[in-house]
Design a protein around this motif. Structure first.
Motif, PDB file in Angstrom:
ATOM      1  N   GLU A  45       0.913  -1.224   0.245  1.00  0.00           N
ATOM      2  CA  GLU A  45       0.040  -0.043   0.243  1.00  0.00           C
ATOM      3  C   GLU A  45       1.454   1.251  -0.117  1.00  0.00           C
ATOM      4  O   GLU A  45       1.807   1.065   1.056  1.00  0.00           O
ATOM      5  CB  GLU A  45      -0.699  -0.280   1.478  1.00  0.00           C
ATOM      6  N   ASN A  49       3.427  -0.146 -13.015  1.00  0.00           N
ATOM      7  CA  ASN A  49       2.579   0.238 -13.612  1.00  0.00           C
ATOM      8  C   ASN A  49       2.861  -1.049 -15.305  1.00  0.00           C
ATOM      9  O   ASN A  49       2.750  -0.162 -15.840  1.00  0.00           O
ATOM     10  CB  ASN A  49       1.822   1.381 -13.295  1.00  0.00           C
ATOM     11  N   LYS A 101     -11.555   2.076  -7.917  1.00  0.00           N
ATOM     12  CA  LYS A 101     -10.959   1.313  -6.843  1.00  0.00           C
ATOM     13  C   LYS A 101     -10.799  -0.079  -6.809  1.00  0.00           C
ATOM     14  O   LYS A 101      -9.757  -0.092  -6.811  1.00  0.00           O
ATOM     15  CB  LYS A 101     -11.375   2.007  -5.808  1.00  0.00           C
ATOM     16  N   LYS A 115      -7.415  -1.987  -8.582  1.00  0.00           N
ATOM     17  CA  LYS A 115      -6.628  -2.535  -8.022  1.00  0.00           C
ATOM     18  C   LYS A 115      -6.138  -3.771  -8.111  1.00  0.00           C
ATOM     19  O   LYS A 115      -5.091  -4.516  -8.435  1.00  0.00           O
ATOM     20  CB  LYS A 115      -6.536  -1.792  -6.546  1.00  0.00           C
ATOM     21  N   GLU A 146      -1.648  -4.645  -1.523  1.00  0.00           N
ATOM     22  CA  GLU A 146      -2.786  -3.313  -1.780  1.00  0.00           C
ATOM     23  C   GLU A 146      -3.760  -3.737  -1.655  1.00  0.00           C
ATOM     24  O   GLU A 146      -4.713  -2.544  -1.239  1.00  0.00           O
ATOM     25  CB  GLU A 146      -1.814  -2.254  -3.129  1.00  0.00           C
ATOM     26  N   LEU A 147      -4.342  -4.490  -2.993  1.00  0.00           N
ATOM     27  CA  LEU A 147      -5.724  -4.774  -2.713  1.00  0.00           C
ATOM     28  C   LEU A 147      -5.757  -4.845  -1.939  1.00  0.00           C
ATOM     29  O   LEU A 147      -7.091  -4.722  -1.160  1.00  0.00           O
ATOM     30  CB  LEU A 147      -5.638  -5.424  -3.620  1.00  0.00           C
ATOM     31  N   PHE A 162      -7.118  -2.607   0.392  1.00  0.00           N
ATOM     32  CA  PHE A 162      -8.409  -1.439   0.236  1.00  0.00           C
ATOM     33  C   PHE A 162      -9.216  -2.558   1.018  1.00  0.00           C
ATOM     34  O   PHE A 162     -10.735  -1.892   1.293  1.00  0.00           O
ATOM     35  CB  PHE A 162      -8.520  -1.590  -1.257  1.00  0.00           C
TER      36      PHE A 162
END
Length: 425
Positions: free
Chosen positions: A41, A117, A185, A189, A211-212, A215
């Motif tokens: 994250e 990315n 969002k 992700k 990170e996912l 969330f």
């Protein structure tokens, strides 16, 4: 101006350019690609802020801002680290001098941009390339079949994310259209994770869904988190429902329902479904000499025993094999509420009414066992997944970080929990 002065001026300009170029690349050799990991994250490790975050390309820590009082600036002074990347713009900055690398110089760091990315112009390699890739340590890996880190109890989410990453129409959409998903969002992700999973240029041959899942944990008030075990089927249902809602509300796209949703005909009328629950017959284990005899049942028999008719067969059919016995008393199994019945099936073909399906992913339940077949407690359950590598026509078992081949004829010997079938006729 005399000819001599003009020549002196040109030489001075050339020298300034050389110095400028040398200064801009002065710290680039301090970048340590072997420690870089952009799966976590994006929050400042000091202030916990999530805005205007930069990554240090020397130590892999995340910091806020570039101003003289920012955590990023102070880190560059205190630790003598100088090269940073902005996660929003993917621009590179030198601190404490505080200047941005020009694009010509920054192009030498495009491999780092692809770690943060990844993007794809087409999917030709995903459907055709059978070659193995290597990470920075020289370890071979198959793009798309990447182990995911387990932080203690998130194997339940790892298997679901692996399964969704191998549903072709969903995977292709997540790979090709990240710019469309920028305003979403949850789906955005998931797209980032899947794009990393299929990257042929990974620095490390494993990834993390940190990170996912952070969330997801925040969105569900920690119902689904990295540190608490949950049911894979519940996580799948939450994901499908929320991905569907997000895509419909933000992009007017109903692809999730078009892929996974079907209809059953009940006495009260037709009803939509994301998955079908198949209940195993009750079981009592008897000893045959020194061994326990494990019952077996065909998947077709479980389908035939259902009390409803499929009115609309989905493109991808998901089965939940209900193994847990609410009575928590299975004779012959010491202290277990897990039905150990083996479900037999043919991965290449399954007839469901007038349709034919093939298996693409098989989530299995596993737990510690000894020679007397004693299973551990429910809170020690563990899940792994078998996925089909269609390009190489092989099956792989992914158990968190471990990825290994498995024979197709041995798939049914595991305790099947969830299955994903693709309609082929």
């Amino acid at each position: 101006m005399t000819k001599r002065k003009i020549e002196d001026s040109l030489e001075a300009d050339t020298e300034r350019k050389k110095i400028s170029t040398r200064d801009k690349s002065l710290y680039l050799d301090t970048i340590n690609r072997k420690v870089l990991d952009f799966d976590y994250e994006k929050v400042c490790c000091v202030s916990l802020s999530s805005t205007n975050i930069y990554g240090c390309l020397v130590c892999n820590k995340y910091f806020r801002g570039r101003s003289m009082d920012s955590e990023c600036f102070l880190h560059s002074i205190n630790d003598d680290h100088h090269v940073f990347v902005n996660f929003d713009t993917l621009s590179f900055h030198i601190l404490p001098e505080n200047y941005q690398l020009d694009e010509q110089t920054a192009s030498s760091l495009n491999d780092i941009r692809q770690q943060i990315n990844p993007t794809y112009k087409d999917l030709k390699d995903i459907y055709q390339d059978t070659s193995l890739k290597r990470d920075l340590a020289g370890r071979e890996y198959r793009p798309g079949f990447i182990g995911l880190s387990n932080f203690g109890a998130n194997d339940y989410s790892n298997v679901i994310l692996q399964a969704l990453a191998h549903v072709p129409p969903l995977r292709d959409y997540l790979l090709l259209y990240p710019e469309k998903l920028h305003k979403t969002k949850l789906v955005g992700k998931l797209s980032l994770l899947v794009r990393k999973m299929y990257s042929p240029n990974l620095f490390k041959s494993h990834l993390s869904a940190h990170e996912l899942m952070q969330f997801v944990s925040s969105s569900t008030n920690k119902r689904f988190s990295l540190h608490h075990e949950s049911e894979p089927k519940d996580f799948l249902m939450w994901l499908l429902n929320n991905m569907h809602k997000e895509l419909v509300s933000e992009l007017q796209n109903n692809m999730i329902s078009s892929i996974f949703q079907g209809k059953v005909e009940l006495p009260s009328g037709k009803s939509k479904f994301w998955m079908l629950t198949l209940t195993l017959p009750s079981v009592t284990l008897f000893k045959d000499g020194a061994k326990l005899e494990i019952p077996q049942v065909a998947l077709e028999d479980l389908l035939a025993a259902k009390k409803y008719k499929i009115a609309k067969a989905p493109q991808f059919l998901t089965f939940y094999i209900k193994r847990k016995d609410d009575t928590q008393k299975i004779a012959g199994v010491n202290g277990s509420n897990i039905n150990p019945t083996v479900v037999k099936f043919n991965p290449s073909q399954l007839k469901v009414d007038t349709h034919v399906y093939k298996l693409i992913a098989n989530v299995v339940y596993s737990s510690g066992q000894n020679e007397n077949y004693s299973l551990e407690r429910e809170d020690q359950a563990h899940y792994k997944i078998h996925v089909l590598d269609e390009v190489r026509n092989e099956w792989l078992e992914i158990d968190d970080l471990k990825v290994k081949p498995i024979e197709k004829d041995l798939l049914f010997l595991n305790q099947t929990y969830l299955q994903f079938w693709q309609k082929i006729a």
